[in-house]
Design an enzyme around this catalytic site. Structure first.
Site, PDB file in Angstrom:
ATOM      1  N   HIS B 124       0.811  -1.133  -0.151  1.00 27.71           N
ATOM      2  CA  HIS B 124       0.028  -0.083   0.078  1.00 27.71           C
ATOM      3  C   HIS B 124       0.798   1.204  -0.097  1.00 27.71           C
ATOM      4  O   HIS B 124       2.140   1.133   0.641  1.00 27.71           O
ATOM      5  CB  HIS B 124      -1.048  -0.126   1.269  1.00 27.71           C
ATOM      6  CG  HIS B 124      -1.876   0.834   1.348  1.00 27.71           C
ATOM      7  ND1 HIS B 124      -1.562   2.435   1.577  1.00 27.71           N
ATOM      8  CD2 HIS B 124      -3.143   0.960   1.109  1.00 27.71           C
ATOM      9  CE1 HIS B 124      -2.637   2.994   1.593  1.00 27.71           C
ATOM     10  NE2 HIS B 124      -3.788   2.144   1.589  1.00 27.71           N
ATOM     11  N   ASP B 201       2.935  -4.658   8.209  1.00 28.37           N
ATOM     12  CA  ASP B 201       1.708  -3.691   7.744  1.00 28.37           C
ATOM     13  C   ASP B 201       0.479  -5.004   8.058  1.00 28.37           C
ATOM     14  O   ASP B 201       0.248  -5.705   7.323  1.00 28.37           O
ATOM     15  CB  ASP B 201       1.803  -3.246   6.217  1.00 28.37           C
ATOM     16  CG  ASP B 201       0.145  -2.683   6.296  1.00 28.37           C
ATOM     17  OD1 ASP B 201      -0.550  -2.656   6.825  1.00 28.37           O
ATOM     18  OD2 ASP B 201       0.392  -1.914   5.154  1.00 28.37           O
ATOM     19  N   GLN B 204      -4.821  -4.992   6.773  1.00 27.75           N
ATOM     20  CA  GLN B 204      -5.717  -6.335   6.394  1.00 27.75           C
ATOM     21  C   GLN B 204      -5.639  -7.334   7.044  1.00 27.75           C
ATOM     22  O   GLN B 204      -6.525  -8.209   6.960  1.00 27.75           O
ATOM     23  CB  GLN B 204      -5.505  -6.508   5.090  1.00 27.75           C
ATOM     24  CG  GLN B 204      -5.462  -5.202   4.165  1.00 27.75           C
ATOM     25  CD  GLN B 204      -7.288  -4.392   4.177  1.00 27.75           C
ATOM     26  OE1 GLN B 204      -8.073  -5.119   4.661  1.00 27.75           O
ATOM     27  NE2 GLN B 204      -7.243  -3.334   3.709  1.00 27.75           N
ATOM     28  N   LYS B 227     -10.971  -0.482  10.078  1.00 28.46           N
ATOM     29  CA  LYS B 227     -10.880  -1.610   9.396  1.00 28.46           C
ATOM     30  C   LYS B 227     -11.365  -2.822  10.241  1.00 28.46           C
ATOM     31  O   LYS B 227     -11.542  -3.954   9.638  1.00 28.46           O
ATOM     32  CB  LYS B 227      -9.721  -1.774   8.405  1.00 28.46           C
ATOM     33  CG  LYS B 227      -9.289  -0.886   7.543  1.00 28.46           C
ATOM     34  CD  LYS B 227      -7.989  -1.201   6.618  1.00 28.46           C
ATOM     35  CE  LYS B 227      -7.314  -0.153   5.980  1.00 28.46           C
ATOM     36  NZ  LYS B 227      -8.121   0.203   4.798  1.00 28.46           N
ATOM     37  N   CYS B 366      -4.678   2.472  -3.739  1.00 29.34           N
ATOM     38  CA  CYS B 366      -3.664   2.811  -2.924  1.00 29.34           C
ATOM     39  C   CYS B 366      -2.403   2.156  -3.336  1.00 29.34           C
ATOM     40  O   CYS B 366      -1.467   1.569  -2.518  1.00 29.34           O
ATOM     41  CB  CYS B 366      -3.773   3.156  -1.785  1.00 29.34           C
ATOM     42  SG  CYS B 366      -4.560   4.567  -1.188  1.00 29.34           S
TER      43      CYS B 366
HETATM   44  C1  LIG Z   1      -2.607  -3.186   3.318  1.00 27.17           C
HETATM   45  C2  LIG Z   1      -2.744  -1.468   3.717  1.00 27.17           C
HETATM   46  N1  LIG Z   1      -1.973  -0.892   4.572  1.00 27.17           N
HETATM   47  C3  LIG Z   1      -2.140   0.454   4.961  1.00 27.17           C
HETATM   48  C4  LIG Z   1      -3.317   0.735   4.811  1.00 27.17           C
HETATM   49  C5  LIG Z   1      -3.502   2.317   5.090  1.00 27.17           C
HETATM   50  O1  LIG Z   1      -4.503   2.316   6.239  1.00 27.17           O
HETATM   51  P1  LIG Z   1      -4.941   3.905   6.913  1.00 27.17           P
HETATM   52  O2  LIG Z   1      -5.636   4.639   5.851  1.00 27.17           O
HETATM   53  O3  LIG Z   1      -5.852   3.553   7.826  1.00 27.17           O
HETATM   54  O4  LIG Z   1      -3.778   4.506   7.511  1.00 27.17           O
HETATM   55  C6  LIG Z   1      -4.241   0.181   4.113  1.00 27.17           C
HETATM   56  C7  LIG Z   1      -5.604   0.800   4.039  1.00 27.17           C
HETATM   57  O5  LIG Z   1      -6.321   0.904   3.209  1.00 27.17           O
HETATM   58  C8  LIG Z   1      -4.234  -0.945   3.702  1.00 27.17           C
HETATM   59  O6  LIG Z   1      -5.007  -1.919   3.212  1.00 27.17           O
END
Ligand SMILES: Cc1ncc(COP(=O)(O)O)c(C=O)c1O
Lengths: 131, 408
Positions: B124, B201, B204, B227, B366
């Site tokens: 991401h 990370d 998910q 999430k 993203c």
């Molecule tokens: C794999 C992953 N990492 C990071 C994020 C970023 O999350 P946040 O926007 O809550 O910081 C997301 C959110 O879409 C994600 O799916």
């Protein structure tokens, strides 16, 4: 049936009349919509008296962005290039015959932005061109 | 025992609504953000109606209540990910801020020009851009574990890249586009053998299956409340204690200090050292309620339910002529189905599905480099959580057939 996907939009998306690239051309400009990845390039040729002799677009993106490019070129071919500078958001919406929310509006206006930036001979397209 | 979907769906007020008269919502966008159960909404509501006060320092009744709720939620989160201590659970705004915190503090204190960070091609933007900023600022070098055609990390290439002795390996436990669940424990073991620190990370993974930081031996884990049935505005960074202790503070201000002079300060102890200013108190309380909710339903049952839905969805979507799915087979992925439909732009797919109340996302989610890798500007993405049903998958499939008809 939903207005957004009126027959004319689907039809123009699938069978555009002005898709392609003009060579030689007098004006060429391209831009994209970073949110969606829509991309439009317009090439255009003018006659000695300043009317638009022919214009084409290349690109990819959603039906709204591609159909509006085709309809827009339809409406300006044969007109003075100067007239393009006066076109605005409402003119494109009238061509499409639909109302649009803020996200899809960007898709619809990309071609006008590209066309006007080209007509003005700008280095970079700005959103102010289509307000 | 499988989930009682009728009862679970009743827990989520938003799932009861229609998007237009007679058109019930079919919410297939939980990867972007989940819906919230009543228990979370009420916990936050009750906090504001009853216990609202600023935390710490206060001695009055409400301040004590608010502090107890805020810290109680931290304990719940610690237990949820099996952290050895709640001191290692730092509240942030979201996953993005958690990763940036590590980039600003640990990385700036520990990485020199020419040293390497190993990422993957499926990250991401939130696990790419902070390191790119560091690259520009510090001259650190970035490497990327490649993604194979079927959407898995190339683990042989990973081993080769580890030979370049990266200082940090930062990777997603589950891809938000491909759905791929990466073998985190094995990857961390290999990284440690090569002398690297690891950042997982968990945006998910933590919402969807049991994540145990001690079993993983993860050095850092980042995730977002929104999430996992919780509110927006609060996220978590878990870290190993010695690392967190050794790191300089992140933002400066109130709460993160032990003592302040005109020209100097002493940082507070963990976890407060990294929590400057008034935090998202009600949101932390909401996160605590979300953790309670997920725990009560059972993370293993949630994971099993999602597996079943995903298998069914992939099977049904594959049947549709012109649909191309991205990512590995259902046994290697979580509840995400990213796809393209021949001849129709993903935005048009999403917009037309919306007419039937079906919420899917369209775009690059993203993860622009990943889409570039597969040679496409965008995909449509349906994602599934504990409250989604096979009937909703059927509605999605019918909706896609309608799109095809319209563009036929
Ligand atoms: C794999 C992953 N990492 C990071 C994020 C970023 O999350 P946040 O926007 O809550 O910081 C997301 C959110 O879409 C994600 O799916």
């Amino acid at each position: 049936m939903d207005d957004l996907y009126r027959e004319i939009i689907i039809e123009r998306y699938k069978n555009p009349s002005h898709r392609g690239r003009l060579d030689p051309h007098d004006i060429q400009f391209a831009d994209n919509n970073p949110l969606c990845g829509d991309h439009i390039e317009i090439t255009l040729r003018t006659a000695a008296d300043g009317t638009i002799e022919d214009a084409r677009f290349e690109g990819h993106g959603c039906a709204i962005s591609q159909a509006s490019a085709d309809l827009l070129l339809d409406s300006v071919i044969g007109k003075p290039l100067e007239d393009v500078k006066r076109l605005n958001k409402q003119d494109v919406l009238d061509l499409l015959g639909i109302e649009l929310g803020p996200v899809r509006l960007k898709c619809a206006l990309l071609s006008l932005k590209v066309l006007k930036a080209g007509a003005y001979g700008l280095g970079e397209a700005s959103d102010e061109l289509v307000e | 025992m499988s989930l009682d979907l009728n009862n679970i769906r009743k827990d989520f007020p938003a799932l009861q609504r229609e998007t237009a008269a007679g058109v019930p919502l079919v919410y297939l966008d939980s990867t972007a953000t989940s819906q919230k159960p009543l228990a979370v909404i009420e916990a936050m509501n009750y906090f504001y109606r009853h216990s609202n006060a600023n935390i710490h320092r206060g001695v009055h009744t409400l301040a004590e209540e608010a502090t107890a709720l805020y810290e109680g939620a931290r304990e719940k989160v610690a237990a949820f990910i099996n952290a050895p201590s709640a001191r290692q659970v730092i509240y942030t705004r979201n996953t993005t801020e958690s990763i940036n915190l590590v980039a600003h503090t640990w990385a700036r204190a520990n990485l020199k020009a020419g040293e390497r960070i190993l990422l993957t091609e499926m990250e991401h933007h939130s696990n790419l851009v902070p390191w790119q900023i560091l690259q520009a600022e510090r001259g650190v070098e970035l490497d990327f574990i490649p993604v194979t055609e079927d959407g898995l990390l190339d683990l042989n290439a990973y081993k080769t890249l580890l030979a370049r002795t990266p200082k940090l390996v930062a990777f997603t436990q589950m891809s938000n586009v491909l759905g791929t669940i990466n073998p985190a424990a094995e990857m961390i073991r290999l990284a440690h053998q090569a002398g690297a620190i690891t950042l997982v990370d968990g945006a998910q993974s933590v919402p969807h299956f049991r994540v145990d930081v001690q079993a993983l031996d993860a050095d850092f884990l980042a995730f977002s409340a929104h999430k996992m049935c919780g509110p927006t505005g609060v996220g978590v960074l878990y870290g190993k204690e010695d690392l967190l202790e050794s790191m300089p503070p992140f933002l400066g201000g109130g709460d993160m200090i032990k003592e302040v002079k005109l020209r100097s300060f002493k940082p507070n102890s963990l976890p407060y050292k990294f929590e400057a200013g008034t935090p998202a108190i009600a949101e932390a309380v909401g996160l605590g309620a979300a953790v309670d909710y997920l725990t009560e339903v059972g993370m293993d049952r949630i994971a099993a339910h999602e597996r079943e839905i995903t298998e069914y969805a992939l099977e049904r979507l594959e049947e549709i002529p012109g649909v191309k799915l991205f990512g590995p087979s259902a046994d290697k992925k979580g509840g995400v189905a990213a796809f393209t439909l021949e001849g129709v732009h993903p935005h048009d797919v999403a917009q037309i599905l919306d007419r039937d109340g079906i919420a899917v996302r369209a775009g690059h989610h993203c993860a622009q480099p990943l889409h570039e890798k597969f040679g496409i500007p965008a995909t449509s993405r349906a994602s599934f959580y504990l409250y989604n049903t096979k009937a909703e998958v059927d509605l999605l499939v019918n909706g896609i057939y309608k799109v095809k008809e319209l563009f036929g």
